[in-house]
Scaffold this active site. Structure first.
Site: not given
Lengths: 404, 404
Positions: B349-351, B383
Site C-alpha cells: 500500500n505504498d503511495l 511506504h
C-alpha cells in the site's frame, strides 16, 4: 503512428483540454450542440451555515432543456472543485469546447435534455473568479459594507452554503423537488449533502468520484493545496487585491491538484511524449533547472491560474475539509434521513478521493435499508475518470434516472 | 483500553518516534544493545558524476560487528531520504532510541552482527545537517575556495555520487567486495545502483520499498517537496545562511513527505486519537484556523525541521529525481550487467514508491535471467512498512543473506 500512440495522443489531448481554461472532455461534441446562456441569481442577504451574513450575494447559473409544467423534471448538476456551472453546451458556436460533462448531458444523452430540465450553479468562492462566464461571490468580491475586497474577512463557507444558495435559486423558479442531483468530486459532496439536508426534495442522487465526509487523510491532503499559496510572499494574508497576486503559490497548488487527480500511468504516458528521462542534462547540470515533466505540469498550471483567484482556492479547500454529509457531526444519523435512491460511481484508481470513501457512504446507506447502488469506473485517469471518462457510465446513469 | 486501542497507540508511538529527530522503530530495543560511534571519512578531492569537483569532502559513517580477516563479510546499509547512517545501536546508553533498523541489525538478528561487518555512511547533502551525530558535505557546508556557504553553488549530486563516496570509504578500509548492500527507499536506489555500477563488488542486493528508476510520476511527486521551500521568502535562492532560514517552507515539505509516506488508515487512526472531525469549530469559524489533523502534522514537521537544512532537501530531491539504476540512460542494459542475487521488498500500500516500481525492476532482471526475488510487505503504514515494519521480513532477509 501506432494505434497505441493514437490512443495516447487522444488521451493527452483530452486532458490538455481539461487542464486548459475551457474545461472539456467531449471530443465527440457536435456542432449541432445546444447553445447556453449564463444567468445571474441574487440574494440581498444570505446567512451562512456558521451564522455569518453575506449581503448582495450573486452567483451564475445555466440550464439545458425545458422545465415542464409540473416542474418535476429537474436534474441539478453540482460542480467540482476547479469547475463552474458550465456542465454542457457552448456559449458561442465557436467555443473551443463545450461544458465538462457534455458527453452525458444533452438531447438523447444519458442526462437527456429532451426529458429533463438540467440546471447548474456557480458555487460561492468559485475558483474561476476571473472567467468572464463565471458569476460568484467570495473573498475577491467587494464587501458592500466597506467598498473593499473581502480578502480573509469573507466568512468561511461550507458545502451546505453552496446547497442553500442552489435551493434559493430553485425556489425562485418555483421548483420544489429534484428528479435528481448529480455531481462529481466536490459536486458529489453537494449532491449527498442535498439528500441528507433536504430528503423530501431529492428523489435520486448520483455521487461520482465522491465521499460521505472528509476524513483526517482527506483533510490533510487538501491542506497541501492551501500551503503554497500561504507561503507566497505576494499572498499578504489574503490582502493582495491592490497589488501583485500570489501567482506562484496558486500555480503550485494547481500542480498539486493535477497530480493528485491523475495517475502514474497517465504521467508516464505524458513523460513518453515529452521524451522524459530521469537523467536529463538540464537538471543534472543545474540545480535551478527542472525535468521536462515538471516543466509540463507547471506550464499548464500557469495557464489555468490566469482566470483563478488564490483566496478562492483556500475557501474551497476549507469548504471541502469541513464536509460531512448532513453537516450535523453525525454522519450515520444524517444518512439515515436520506429518502433518495442513490448511486455511487467511484474510480478504481482514484488517488484523491479513494474508492473506500464512496464505499463507506454506500455501505452505511445500505445498512440503513436504503436503495443504494455502487459501481466502479475504470480508465487510466484516476480521479478524472469521473470527469473525462464519465461516458463509460452513460447507460448506468440513464437507467438510474429512468428507474430502469 | 482495548487491544485495538493498545495496538493503535503502540503504532502511533512508533511513528511519533520515527517522526522525531531520533528515528526509531525498535520498541523492543534491549538495554544490552550495542553502542556505536560516528566516524569521519575525508576525501581531498571528489569528482561528481556530472564532472564537478568537491574539495575537502567529509561524511560520517558507523559500523556494527567485526570485519573478518578476508574482509568478505561486509554488509553495506544505504540510508533513506530523511535518515542518516545511524541504522542500528545507540551512541549512548540513554539515547531515546536506537538506529532506525535496529530490529533487524544486531547480534543474532536478521542482519547478524555476529557474522557480518555492517557499515553505513551519511550521504552527501544529508538532510539532517544540524544533527550533531551527522557529518555531511552539501550546500550548507563552507566552500574552501571562498570561505562561504555553498548554497546553490554546490554541484548537483546524484545517487551515484553517494555510491562512489561509499566505495572510496570501503576501499580505504581495504574492502573489495560486499556480501550484500541493503537499503530502503532512497537507500534502495543506492543499493541497486551499486549492483549495476560495480557488479563485481556486489554479491547480494536487497531493495526495500524501492525502484529501478524515477519515472515521470515519481519525479513530479518529488518536485512537490521542493516547491514550498522555493516559495518561502526566507529561502532567498538558497542564500540564507547568514539570515533566517526558510523554516516554514521546510516544515511544509516535511508535512508532504510524511503524508506521502503513510496511508489513509494510519491518518484516520491518528485522527481518532485527536478526536478529529470534519466539522471542527475552529476551522468552521475562522479561515485562519486549522483542523486538528493538520496541526498534528505541522507540529511534528516543525520539530523535525530543527536539525534539517532546506537546501539539502532540494539536493536530495534532485538526486532522487535523476536516479536510474546504472546512471546510463539505458536501464535495461544497466540491469543486464548485474551479477548480484537480488531481493525486492515493496510495500503493498505504498503511495510514494508504488509497488509497480519494484516489480518492474525485478521483472526486468528476471527477463535477463538473473536470480531475483520479490515479496510484498504488509501493514498499515504504506511506504513506512519498509522502515517501521521491516521486522516482518526478518526471516526472509536472514535466509537471503545466508543463501538458504
Amino acid at each position: 503512428m501506432s494505434l497505441t500512440q493514437l490512443f495516447q495522443n487522444g488521451l493527452l489531448a483530452a486532458v490538455a483540454l481539461l487542464l486548459s481554461a475551457h474545461l472539456n472532455a467531449a471530443q465527440s461534441y457536435s456542432q449541432t450542440g445546444q447553445l447556453v446562456e449564463k444567468k445571474r441569481f441574487e440574494l440581498e442577504r444570505f446567512t451562512t451555515f456558521a451564522g455569518k451574513t453575506i449581503k448582495q450575494l450573486h452567483v451564475g447559473w445555466e440550464s439545458y432543456g425545458t422545465l415542464n409544467e409540473a416542474k418535476d423534471n429537474v436534474v441539478l448538476i453540482t460542480h467540482y472543485f476547479s469547475a463552474t456551472s458550465h456542465a454542457a453546451g457552448k456559449y458561442k458556436p465557436d467555443d473551443a469546447s463545450p461544458g465538462y460533462w457534455d458527453n452525458i448531458i444533452g438531447p438523447g444523452k444519458a442526462i437527456d435534455t429532451d426529458k429533463y430540465f438540467v440546471i447548474s450553479v456557480d458555487t460561492l468562492a468559485n475558483l474561476n473568479a476571473y472567467d468572464p462566464n463565471v458569476i460568484t461571490t467570495g473573498p475577491a468580491s467587494i464587501n458592500p459594507d466597506t467598498g473593499k475586497h473581502y480578502g480573509l474577512t469573507f466568512p468561511v463557507v461550507t458545502i451546505r452554503d453552496f446547497v442553500n444558495v442552489q435551493k434559493a435559486l430553485l425556489e425562485s423558479l418555483g421548483i420544489k423537488k429534484l428528479h435528481a442531483v448529480v455531481g462529481a468530486s466536490m459536486g458529489s459532496m453537494q449532491a449527498l449533502d442535498w439528500a441528507t439536508a433536504y430528503p423530501d426534495w431529492v428523489e435520486r442522487m448520483i455521487s461520482v468520484i465522491g465521499s460521505g465526509q472528509s476524513d483526517a487523510w482527506t483533510t490533510a491532503l487538501l491542506e497541501k493545496w492551501a500551503i503554497p499559496i500561504q507561503l507566497d510572499k505576494h499572498w499578504a494574508n489574503g490582502d493582495y487585491y491592490n497589488a501583485a497576486p500570489p501567482t506562484q503559490g496558486l500555480t503550485a497548488a494547481l500542480m498539486f491538484i493535477t497530480q493528485d487527480a491523475l495517475t502514474p500511468t497517465f504521467f508516464n504516458k505524458t513523460g513518453k511524449n515529452l521524451a522524459y528521462s530521469a537523467l536529463e542534462k538540464g537538471p543534472l547540470n543545474d540545480i535551478r533547472q527542472q525535468h521536462s515533466i515538471v516543466k509540463w505540469l507547471k506550464s499548464r498550471a500557469e495557464e489555468r491560474a490566469k482566470l483563478m483567484d488564490a483566496n478562492h482556492l483556500l475557501y474551497l479547500v476549507r469548504a471541502s475539509q469541513l464536509y460531512t454529509a448532513g453537516h450535523s457531526g453525525n454522519l450515520e444519523e444524517a444518512l439515515s434521513q436520506v429518502k433518495a435512491k442513490t448511486l455511487f460511481l467511484p474510480s478504481f484508481n482514484d488517488l484523491l478521493l479513494m474508492p473506500y470513501l464512496a464505499k463507506n457512504a454506500s455501505s452505511a446507506l445500505a445498512q440503513h435499508g436504503k436503495n443504494t447502488h455502487y459501481e466502479t469506473l475504470s480508465g487510466d485517469l484516476g480521479h478524472l475518470n469521473g470527469v473525462v471518462g464519465i461516458e463509460q457510465a452513460a447507460n448506468k446513469i440513464s437507467a438510474f434516472l429512468a428507474d430502469n
